[in-house]
Design a protein around this motif. Structure first.
Motif, PDB file in Angstrom:
ATOM      1  N   ILE A   1     -14.452  10.192   3.065  1.00 25.60           N
ATOM      2  CA  ILE A   1     -15.868   9.829   3.286  1.00 25.60           C
ATOM      3  C   ILE A   1     -16.591  10.838   4.159  1.00 25.60           C
ATOM      4  CG2 ILE A   1     -15.561   7.352   2.838  1.00 25.60           C
ATOM      5  CD1 ILE A   1     -15.693   6.850   5.848  1.00 25.60           C
ATOM      6  N   ASN A   2     -15.872  11.379   5.138  1.00 23.90           N
ATOM      7  CA  ASN A   2     -16.532  12.346   6.011  1.00 23.90           C
ATOM      8  C   ASN A   2     -16.118  13.786   5.720  1.00 23.90           C
ATOM      9  OD1 ASN A   2     -18.409  11.093   7.931  1.00 23.90           O
ATOM     10  ND2 ASN A   2     -16.626   9.847   8.500  1.00 23.90           N
TER      11      ASN A   2
ATOM     12  N   ARG B   1     -17.765   5.839  -2.912  1.00 19.93           N
ATOM     13  CA  ARG B   1     -18.614   4.675  -2.639  1.00 19.93           C
ATOM     14  C   ARG B   1     -19.359   4.848  -1.319  1.00 19.93           C
ATOM     15  NH1 ARG B   1     -14.729  -0.444  -3.019  1.00 19.93           N
ATOM     16  NH2 ARG B   1     -13.470   0.798  -1.575  1.00 19.93           N
ATOM     17  N   PHE B   2     -19.157   6.010  -0.709  1.00 17.93           N
ATOM     18  CA  PHE B   2     -19.763   6.248   0.610  1.00 17.93           C
ATOM     19  C   PHE B   2     -21.145   6.878   0.413  1.00 17.93           C
ATOM     20  CE2 PHE B   2     -20.300   8.895   4.465  1.00 17.93           C
ATOM     21  CZ  PHE B   2     -20.076   7.948   5.446  1.00 17.93           C
TER      22      PHE B   2
ATOM     23  N   LEU C   1     -18.519  -4.144  -1.409  1.00 20.18           N
ATOM     24  CA  LEU C   1     -18.016  -2.925  -0.774  1.00 20.18           C
ATOM     25  C   LEU C   1     -17.460  -3.255   0.616  1.00 20.18           C
ATOM     26  CD1 LEU C   1     -17.692   0.181  -0.614  1.00 20.18           C
ATOM     27  CD2 LEU C   1     -20.026   0.280   0.266  1.00 20.18           C
TER      28      LEU C   1
ATOM     29  N   GLY D   1      -7.005   3.491  -0.486  1.00 20.48           N
ATOM     30  CA  GLY D   1      -7.942   3.199   0.606  1.00 20.48           C
ATOM     31  C   GLY D   1      -7.921   4.299   1.654  1.00 20.48           C
ATOM     32  N   VAL D   2      -6.717   4.735   2.026  1.00 19.71           N
ATOM     33  CA  VAL D   2      -6.607   5.788   3.044  1.00 19.71           C
ATOM     34  C   VAL D   2      -7.247   7.075   2.537  1.00 19.71           C
ATOM     35  CG1 VAL D   2      -4.991   7.273   4.289  1.00 19.71           C
ATOM     36  CG2 VAL D   2      -4.583   4.813   4.169  1.00 19.71           C
TER      37      VAL D   2
ATOM     38  N   CYS E   1      -5.551   6.663  13.909  1.00 18.45           N
ATOM     39  CA  CYS E   1      -5.164   6.471  12.513  1.00 18.45           C
ATOM     40  C   CYS E   1      -6.384   6.331  11.604  1.00 18.45           C
ATOM     41  CB  CYS E   1      -4.162   5.344  12.342  1.00 18.45           C
ATOM     42  SG  CYS E   1      -4.787   3.697  12.597  1.00 18.45           S
ATOM     43  N   THR E   2      -6.182   6.757  10.386  1.00 24.12           N
ATOM     44  CA  THR E   2      -7.293   6.957   9.460  1.00 24.12           C
ATOM     45  C   THR E   2      -8.104   5.696   9.154  1.00 24.12           C
ATOM     46  OG1 THR E   2      -6.006   8.714   8.438  1.00 24.12           O
ATOM     47  CG2 THR E   2      -7.897   7.884   7.194  1.00 24.12           C
ATOM     48  N   PRO E   3      -7.469   4.597   8.766  1.00 22.73           N
ATOM     49  CA  PRO E   3      -8.294   3.467   8.311  1.00 22.73           C
ATOM     50  C   PRO E   3      -9.241   2.961   9.396  1.00 22.73           C
ATOM     51  CG  PRO E   3      -5.994   3.164   7.664  1.00 22.73           C
ATOM     52  CD  PRO E   3      -6.034   4.322   8.618  1.00 22.73           C
TER      53      PRO E   3
ATOM     54  N   TRP F   1     -17.691   3.413   8.911  1.00 19.66           N
ATOM     55  CA  TRP F   1     -18.284   3.154   7.590  1.00 19.66           C
ATOM     56  C   TRP F   1     -18.859   1.726   7.543  1.00 19.66           C
ATOM     57  CZ3 TRP F   1     -15.056   3.647   2.394  1.00 19.66           C
ATOM     58  CH2 TRP F   1     -15.937   3.567   1.303  1.00 19.66           C
TER      59      TRP F   1
ATOM     60  N   GLU G   1      -9.581   7.402   0.370  1.00 23.23           N
ATOM     61  CA  GLU G   1     -11.031   7.234   0.374  1.00 23.23           C
ATOM     62  C   GLU G   1     -11.584   7.384   1.797  1.00 23.23           C
ATOM     63  OE1 GLU G   1     -12.541   3.286  -0.520  1.00 23.23           O
ATOM     64  OE2 GLU G   1     -14.260   4.145  -1.561  1.00 23.23           O
ATOM     65  N   PHE G   2     -10.882   6.791   2.765  1.00 24.83           N
ATOM     66  CA  PHE G   2     -11.313   6.918   4.165  1.00 24.83           C
ATOM     67  C   PHE G   2     -11.334   8.389   4.586  1.00 24.83           C
ATOM     68  CE2 PHE G   2      -9.672   2.402   5.070  1.00 24.83           C
ATOM     69  CZ  PHE G   2     -10.946   1.866   5.088  1.00 24.83           C
ATOM     70  N   LEU G   3     -10.314   9.132   4.161  1.00 27.53           N
ATOM     71  CA  LEU G   3     -10.249  10.539   4.559  1.00 27.53           C
ATOM     72  C   LEU G   3     -11.382  11.347   3.932  1.00 27.53           C
ATOM     73  CD1 LEU G   3      -6.414  11.240   4.366  1.00 27.53           C
ATOM     74  CD2 LEU G   3      -7.827  11.130   6.425  1.00 27.53           C
TER      75      LEU G   3
ATOM     76  N   ARG H   1     -10.273   4.642  12.192  1.00 28.19           N
ATOM     77  CA  ARG H   1     -11.237   5.671  12.590  1.00 28.19           C
ATOM     78  C   ARG H   1     -12.394   5.754  11.594  1.00 28.19           C
ATOM     79  NH1 ARG H   1      -8.074   9.934  12.161  1.00 28.19           N
ATOM     80  NH2 ARG H   1      -8.761  10.445  10.052  1.00 28.19           N
ATOM     81  N   GLU H   2     -12.045   5.852  10.326  1.00 21.85           N
ATOM     82  CA  GLU H   2     -13.080   6.054   9.314  1.00 21.85           C
ATOM     83  C   GLU H   2     -13.688   4.713   8.875  1.00 21.85           C
ATOM     84  OE1 GLU H   2     -14.091   8.972   8.746  1.00 21.85           O
ATOM     85  OE2 GLU H   2     -12.425  10.169   9.543  1.00 21.85           O
TER      86      GLU H   2
ATOM     87  N   CYS I   1      -1.742   9.228   9.752  1.00 24.72           N
ATOM     88  CA  CYS I   1      -2.688   9.330   8.643  1.00 24.72           C
ATOM     89  C   CYS I   1      -2.617   8.108   7.741  1.00 24.72           C
ATOM     90  CB  CYS I   1      -2.465  10.619   7.852  1.00 24.72           C
ATOM     91  SG  CYS I   1      -1.049  10.564   6.737  1.00 24.72           S
TER      92      CYS I   1
ATOM     93  N   ASN J   1      -9.046  -2.903   2.865  1.00 29.19           N
ATOM     94  CA  ASN J   1      -8.241  -1.694   3.069  1.00 29.19           C
ATOM     95  C   ASN J   1      -7.802  -1.529   4.521  1.00 29.19           C
ATOM     96  OD1 ASN J   1      -8.216  -0.981   0.412  1.00 29.19           O
ATOM     97  ND2 ASN J   1     -10.008   0.354   0.546  1.00 29.19           N
TER      98      ASN J   1
ATOM     99  N   ILE K   1      -9.131  16.381   9.094  1.00 30.14           N
ATOM    100  CA  ILE K   1      -8.821  14.977   8.841  1.00 30.14           C
ATOM    101  C   ILE K   1      -7.997  14.374   9.982  1.00 30.14           C
ATOM    102  CG2 ILE K   1      -9.033  15.121   6.321  1.00 30.14           C
ATOM    103  CD1 ILE K   1      -5.917  15.197   6.246  1.00 30.14           C
TER     104      ILE K   1
END
Lengths: 191, 889, 434
Positions: free
Chosen positions: B102-103, B132-133, C379, B95-96, C350-352, C359, B98-100, C354-355, B55, C386, B158
């Motif tokens: 967004i969806n 920001r998504f 952005l 950042g992580v 891993c998250t960064p 994006w 936020e990535f988690l 994948r997402e 993660c 990140n 997630i």
């Protein structure tokens, strides 16, 4: 259909014997199923799970990771048009649009006669012949729109059967058997 | 000590966020930091699973290390300096997060996890304000049922893989998997192959978002409405620690608590969801007294009067020996003690048995040198002679499975059929039902070449003996009842043979009923008194306090049922027991209930048996009463009350005490605490184990009896002593006096009287040796046309808990007769065929299935599934049950 | 120019139509290297390779001999795994070597196996290379029959089996730990390091993973000596290597060049190489080492084809693929297409990555299609940051493997170089190039 034939079960056993751990044979066995049926359906995955002592969910988890394993039926000819960077710069998208128009389908669709499935793919490593495509993983490079039309005609007419076997047949040559096989019988690969 | 060893540290010094502390080498940064109050955010890491670093929420900076290593995959090292709050770390973590997000849907208000969601919590504490998504979120059909018990919302997922890793690594049931890849990755089952793991509920508990929810709990409560208390699960005898949660006086959820020696936070689904039975509408809520053919609601005083009169009449007319008690293994220790005191100290009958001839003789369970679960998991080898642990003691199965898979512990399985453990066992010896003793003799004989025994080939026995070693050093025997269709005495006898030959072996009982071990410890069995002492040995000690005691050893369950059927037992008290469904031989159980002139049932539901009673006294269930319970190790832990019992329902110990008064006795306690105080004062194995001791922080995981006071932890006997004992006991047959001492010396568990002047006069604890089990005749040869029955249990059965838990009841399978394909071929049968099955008791029609896990000559039928089944076929008067199987057409 | 004086180490046979046959192979010195190798102590072969300075040709550029020496002594079995999963966009050299000279690779695998004392090697071949599978299968059979594989290779007592294993359409399997997962029958997801494959690799056993081109050099190094190889090129960039040139050049193709002795300008314009830009147009930008590499502008045309030099200038030679974009190229479209590739190929573990990949792709597509906002540029850069904190080279990394920090390369370099053109997309509400 769908479960491996007895002949393919024999081939599966030979493949399993090449590896120190039976699960390594999973991708090759999925190819075997795809060669047999042109695609991989649920009962094939269950059968492969039986042969390798895996749950069907484990087989599905691996199978679904790889784009070459088709879990829905595809046409006799899988037309894979590259649009990645080198092809993009040399008309890959224009070729893809032409292909859609010529075949009368959009990407990921199959023609009603079951002859062609069109897909957009990532770089095929044939970039000096961009734009390039594959039919059933056989290369065609520097493909003009006219070339494409002729290719479709030839495929439909069976004129390329020699170079382009039916979808699912990846390797018509048998790799050699290994000289040192797994000493122990593969776990779960019994009757 | 040399200088070298003195300077060698067994810890490493690390600094996290400026705080310097010692940590164990190999400990992960994330865990070491947390122990010292520094919480590093995480989603995928779970302390009971292997780290995967997926993660990326726990990225930190480490001096001298390039980049941002994850704290969950980085072990501490000497001098390591970790920073979890630098701007670079903070930005990476933001950042992580936020990535988690967004969806992730913003449906917290309708999400079961809302209010107790790690993602929600970390968003509040660490996360950015605005998203920001602005693109379209990922969509999936939501939610989908991946089993009867678990629903999956893939939009909330997630992809931390906690659930899939749990299913694969911990449960060994990889029925859920990541499917597809990249940002299309989803957790799924295979089509039409649901997530039927017995442990599926754990995935809900460890899901860090609301992706996995439990069907029984969905929309039942919000976290802030919940009230909880820590307790111990009493579904089986593993004794998993739990948090019991209620909302408005309804039990709504059970969560596993991480108990290091026991359940490692895991629960089985029967334990997790069985609380539904407590809330079932069909509970008996008021006393019932028989008027003719009917049970009529009555007041407690009417009911007590009727019960007391019935029992007193039998005592006066036929003597105390004509009164018998069955059951009592489902309550607290305090309940069990109260019933034991009523039966033995007031009525003076010793015909008391908390088991229903479906377990093992009390002398064996209490007298063999005991192992803990940890002992088994760290053993050099485990000999498993017992039930299918996955079906009967599921979390013990998890612990042992882990010990095998990760710890390399060798398991030798000895049983009449393959089990859930078979695939993890080094070898499985499938013996002919009833012949465990022969196999045990051969296994411990040291003979070379090894002869065939009990249907097991000599070379298999030799291989197993090779794994187990010679003196049983480092061997833990997990001992239970492999099948209720073979006599428990043969298993006990096999255990005695093993104990005699291997004085260093220790035993972990694998009996299933929630507090069967506590009930045995409290004396709810013939021939014993509370605190693991024999009736005669304890007579003097207890008669000072209790007054009367039984003159003679009484009958065990088989004896009681048999005697009742013949009219020799005139009054039967059922303590939550349902012999018609749980006694191996249903025919005999029915005759016993009819034959006993007077039946009192203390029960929570009307069962097939309690419906036959003259008086029914409604008892409190799990979660409705406090007290203590004892697990297979002898570990005493607290159970706590969370909800108020319905109607006028009372706790067992109160019923016992009030009934005693009507019978002219006085149990002498007026609170649970007082009962326990008496136990801690009187029961020899529990002396000193006071409420105060149990309540200590360091005893949060309970205390293993026998209690040793404040002294050093129990120790191994000196090697010479063991070798001497072993040397004496080589050979095939052993003088029982000589052997009796062996287990006592092998593991010195009891405090010696010499060291404990206060214990003067306290009777010695039981030991068990060859001869104590009684000698059973070898069963007759199977005739060529018969198949010998094996009857194990299934987790989901026709028991009270499952039957009354809405979400579990449907999970009990329908009974199928399983046989080796060879035997089916021989009979011209195939899977799915219906057959006529005949025993000396009856004939049934059943479906058959081929199963290579059943040895030739045997046939397996699970015990106590809904409908007609094994109990109808078993002849409890015989050591084994042979069946004829014929095609119906 | 220097590159023309260098020997053809990898491509000597390719002038023949039948370069893939055993007959041609044997007629051109084939298997002499293996015969020579098995006649010498294994450790000497390792030393030759160390001396050669040969660096991995898969992308990471790690010294091959050194990689071998990480194997723990005396731990067996150990495995050689050959990475033939060529998938880095615009890289097509291994494809050529496999189809056109399979025996050269087999010989290299056998030599390497002998050197590291393994008896089982796995050739993980990209699934889409159907012809490659057929030619390699046939060549392996021939090699067994010829005595170059199997038990007792050329009577030396050395045993080696090569198992041909098909990939199935997953770029990530070119990452060595993902490849091992895939070869074990799992999803092709990278593993956390440490442990490194040399210590715990395939089946948790010591494993060397080498690229196809890397191993294709083996016979030449054995026959000519590591020193002769090291004499070519300079510094860390020894020997020759294959560069896959594509895009807007007149003569796209694979060219074997001596490292460090020529420049990108030579590669693009020399008549024997790229032959100039299509239509005589100007170079707008080029990718010096595969889709994962940061872009260069025309100001870097005179950068030598040297690993260190390219890295110092903020990019990498990586897999050896060079893509030329001329002035007609829309940088947004090009960056979007590469990002789309990464989003499609991210394993999702891993998250960064994948997402983040998805994006970034969505934002770039939106800009290219005319729905971009000015703030999208910041952005994009921040989301890139990140994934690869610092946006520098070599990149920082928040992900498990290097796929994640590769994603920002085309994005931040194209924004830095062509910010105005991005803004034009935003202002004009569409792509000015279409």
């Amino acid at each position: 259909m769908a479960r491996l034939t007895q002949e393919n079960v024999e081939r599966a056993r030979e493949i399993i014997s090449r590896y120190p751990a039976s699960r390594s044979a999973l991708l090759p066995l999925l190819y075997l199923a795809q060669e047999q049926d042109g695609w991989i359906d649920d009962s094939a995955m269950e059968h492969i799970g039986d042969l390798l002592d895996l749950t069907p969910a484990q087989v599905l988890g691996t199978c679904s990771f790889y784009t070459m394993f088709k879990r829905q039926p595809v046409g006799r000819h899988l037309v894979s048009v590259c649009t990645n960077i080198a092809c993009l710069l040399n008309g890959g998208y224009e070729l893809l649009e032409h292909a859609e128009a010529r075949l009368g389908v959009v990407v990921d669709e199959t023609t009603p006669d079951g002859e062609f499935t069109l897909e957009e793919v990532e770089c095929l490593a044939d970039c000096d012949r961009a734009p390039c495509l594959q039919v059933n993983y056989r290369f065609f490079g520097n493909v003009t729109h006219d070339d494409f039309d002729r290719l479709v005609d030839d495929l439909r007419a069976g004129r390329l059967a020699e170079t382009v076997p039916a979808h699912g047949v990846l390797n018509r040559e048998q790799p050699p058997p290994v000289s040192v096989r797994r000493a122990d019988a593969p776990h779960g690969a019994g009757d | 000590m040399t200088e070298q060893t003195e300077t060698k540290k067994d810890t490493v010094t690390v600094t996290v966020d400026g705080k310097t502390f010692e940590a164990a080498p190999g400990e992960l940064v994330i865990a070491a930091a947390e122990r010292h109050g520094i919480y590093i955010p995480r989603f995928c890491w779970h302390p009971r699973m292997k780290p995967v670093g997926m993660c990326r929420m726990c990225l930190v900076e480490i001096e001298g290390v390039r980049g941002l290593p994850p704290a969950c995959t980085t072990p501490v090292a000497e001098g390591m300096v970790v920073d979890t709050r630098t701007p670079v770390v903070k930005k990476a973590q933001d950042g992580v997060l936020e990535f988690l997000l967004i969806n992730h849907p913003l449906d917290c208000p309708v999400c079961d996890r809302g209010g107790e969601c790690p993602l929600q919590d970390q968003t509040f504490s660490f996360g950015p304000g605005e998203s920001r998504f602005v693109e379209e979120k990922r969509h999936f059909e939501k939610p989908i049922a991946i089993s009867e018990l678990v629903a999956l919302d893939r939009e909330r997922c997630i992809q931390c893989a906690r659930c899939t890793r749990f299913a694969d690594e911990v449960a060994g049931d990889p029925l859920i998997s990541f499917v597809d890849r990249g940002d299309h990755t989803q957790v799924l089952t295979f089509p039409d192959d649901p997530f039927t793991s017995y442990f599926s509920g754990n995935t809900v508990q460890i899901c860090p978002v609301g992706a996995l929810t439990a069907s029984p709990y969905r929309f039942k409560a919000r976290p802030w409405d919940l009230d909880q208390v820590e307790s111990t699960c009493s579904t089986c005898a593993v004794g998993c620690r739990v948090n019991l949660q209620s909302s408005q006086n309804d039990l709504v959820r059970m969560l596993g608590v991480d108990s290091e020696p026991v359940n490692h936070s895991w629960l089985c689904d029967k334990g997790r969801f069985g609380y539904q039975a407590v809330e079932h509408d069909g509970r008996v809520t008021h006393p019932l007294v028989r008027k003719g053919d009917e049970l009529i609601e009555a007041s407690w005083s009417e009911a007590y009067a009727a019960a007391a009169k019935g029992l007193a009449d039998v005592r006066d007319l036929h003597g105390a020996g004509a009164i018998a008690f069955l059951g009592g293994a489902r309550g607290t220790n305090e309940d069990a003690y109260a019933w034991a005191k009523l039966a033995k100290g007031v009525l003076a009958t010793d015909s008391v048995d908390c088991q229903l001839d479906d377990g093992l003789p009390a002398a064996a369970v209490l007298g063999l040198p005991r192992a803990t679960i940890d002992d088994a998991c760290r053993a050099k080898a485990v000999l498993l002679l017992g039930p299918d642990l996955k079906e009967e003691l599921p979390v013990l199965y998890l612990r042992l499975r882990e010990a095998v898979v990760d710890g390399g512990v060798a398991v030798v399985e000895l049983g009449p059929q393959s089990t859930g453990m078979t695939r993890h066992a080094k070898t499985t010896l499938l013996y002919r039902p009833g012949e465990a003793v022969e196999v045990a003799r051969a296994l411990t004989s040291g003979r070379d070449p090894m002869p065939d025994a009990g249907g097991v080939r000599g070379e298999e026995l030799a291989a197993a003996a090779g794994i187990l070693g010679r003196a049983g050093e480092g061997v833990v025997v997990v001992l239970g009842r492999p099948s209720v269709a073979e006599s428990g005495r043969t298993v006990a006898e096999a255990a005695a043979v093993i104990a005699a030959a291997w004085p260093q072996a220790r035993f972990l009982p694998a009996l299933r009923r929630g507090n069967v071990m506590g009930a045995l410890d409290m004396g709810l069995a013939p021939g014993v008194l509370p605190g693991r002492v024999g009736l005669d040995a304890g007579r003097e000690w207890f008669s000072q306090e209790w007054g009367v005691l039984p003159e003679e050893p009484g009958l065990d369950a088989a004896g009681i049922v048999g005697a009742a059927a013949e009219g020799r037992v005139q009054a039967l008290v059922l303590l939550g027991a349902d012999p018609i469904n749980d006694f191996p031989d249903r025919t005999l159980a029915r005759r016993a209930l009819a034959g006993a002139g007077f039946v009192v049932a203390v029960d929570t539901f009307l069962t097939d048996s309690s419906r036959e009673a003259d008086v029914v006294l409604p008892a409190a269930m799990y979660g409705e009463k406090a007290g203590t319970t004892t697990n297979i190790e002898g570990r005493v832990t607290r159970v706590n009350q969370k909800v108020t019992a319905p109607g006028t329902v009372r706790s067992d110990w109160i019923i016992a005490a009030e009934l005693a008064q009507r019978l002219g006795g006085d149990l002498g306690f007026d609170s649970t605490a007082a009962v326990w105080a008496e136990i801690a004062r009187l029961a020899p194995s529990h002396v000193g184990l006071t409420a105060d001791v149990l309540g200590r922080r360091e005893n949060r995981d309970g205390v293993v009896a026998p209690y040793e006071g404040e002294g050093p932890p129990r120790h191994e006997a000196p090697v010479e002593q063991i070798e001497a004992a072993a040397a004496v006991h080589q050979g095939e047959t052993l003088p029982s006096e000589a052997v009796a001492g062996a287990p006592e010396h092998a593991a010195v568990d009891e405090p010696s009287d010499d060291d404990d002047p206060a214990g003067a006069g306290r009777p010695p604890l039981l030991t068990f040796a060859v001869g104590d089990a009684g000698s059973t005749a070898a069963p007759p040869a199977v005739d060529a046309y018969a198949l010998r029955l094996v009857a194990g249990r299934r987790l989901y059965d026709n028991g009270v808990t499952v039957r009354h838990s809405a979400h579990l009841a449907g999970l009990a399978p329908s009974p199928r007769l399983r046989a080796n394909p060879y035997d089916l071929d021989r009979l011209g049968l195939g899977t799915g065929d219906r057959v006529r099955v005949t025993s000396s008791r009856t004939t049934l029609t059943l479906e058959v299935a081929a199963d290579t896990g059943i040895p030739r000559g045997s046939v397996a039928l699970p015990f106590n599934l809904p409908g007609e089944g094994a109990a109808d076929l078993i002849d409890g008067t015989q050591p084994v049950t042979d069946l004829r199987v014929e095609t119906t057409n | 120019m220097a590159f023309r004086d260098a020997p053809d180490i990898l491509t000597s046979r390719l002038r023949y139509e039948d370069s893939h046959t055993l007959e041609r192979f044997l007629a051109t010195g084939g298997y002499d290297g293996l015969r020579a190798a098995v006649a010498r102590p294994a450790d000497e072969i390792v030393e030759e390779v160390k001396t050669s300075g040969l660096r991995g040709r898969g992308g990471a550029g790690f010294a091959t001999g050194q990689k071998w020496s990480f194997l723990p002594a005396d731990v067996f079995p150990r495995y050689l795994v050959v990475n033939g999963d060529e998938g880095e966009p615009a890289t097509f050299k291994d494809h050529m070597l496999i189809e056109r000279d399979p025996h050269q690779l087999i010989e290299g695998i056998a030599i390497a196996s002998y050197a590291i004392k393994c008896t089982k090697a796995f050739l993980y071949l990209r699934g889409e290379f159907a012809l490659g599978h057929e030619r390699m299968s046939r060549a392996l059979r021939e090699a067994y029959t010829h005595g170059a594989l199997g038990r007792n290779v050329f009577g030396s007592g050395f045993d080696i089996d090569i198992v041909l294993h098909p990939g199935a359409g997953a770029y990530i399997c070119g990452e060595e730990t993902a490849l091992l997962s895939s070869l074990e029958g799992f999803r092709g997801e990278p593993r956390i390091r440490p442990p490194f494959p040399a210590v715990k690799g395939l089946y948790q056993k010591p494993t060397v993973v080498n690229n196809v081109e890397t191993l294709a050099n083996m016979a030449w190094i054995v026959l000519n000596g590591g020193a002769a190889y090291a004499a070519l090129g300079q510094g860390r960039s020894t020997g020759t290597r294959l560069l896959s040139l594509s895009g807007h050049v007149n003569r796209p193709g694979n060219y074997e060049v001596e490292l460090a002795k020529s420049t990108f300008r030579d590669l693009f314009y020399d008549p024997a190489l790229g032959g100039g830009i299509k239509g005589g147009r100007e170079v707008k930008a080029f990718i010096p080492g595969g889709a994962s590499a940061p872009w260069f502008g025309p100001d870097q045309l005179d950068c030598p084809l040297d690993l260190d030099e390219v890295q110092q200038r903020g990019s990498m030679m990586g897999s050896g693929s060079v893509v030329v974009m001329d002035e007609t190229t829309c940088p947004v479209r090009a960056a979007w297409r590469i990002t789309k590739f990464f989003a499609h190929e991210s394993c999702g573990k891993c998250t960064p990555c994948r997402e983040g990949s998805g994006w970034l792709e969505k934002v770039l597509r939106r800009i290219e299609l005319g729905a971009g906002r000015e703030e999208d540029l910041d952005l994009l850069l921040d989301v890139c940051d990140n994934l690869a904190p610092g946006l520098s080279w070599p990149p920082g990394q928040t992900t498990i493997c290097v796929l994640g920090p590769s994603i920002p390369s085309p994005i931040y370099t194209s924004i830095r170089m062509f910010r105005d053109e991005y803004l034009t997309h935003v202002k004009e509400g569409g792509c000015p190039f279409s």
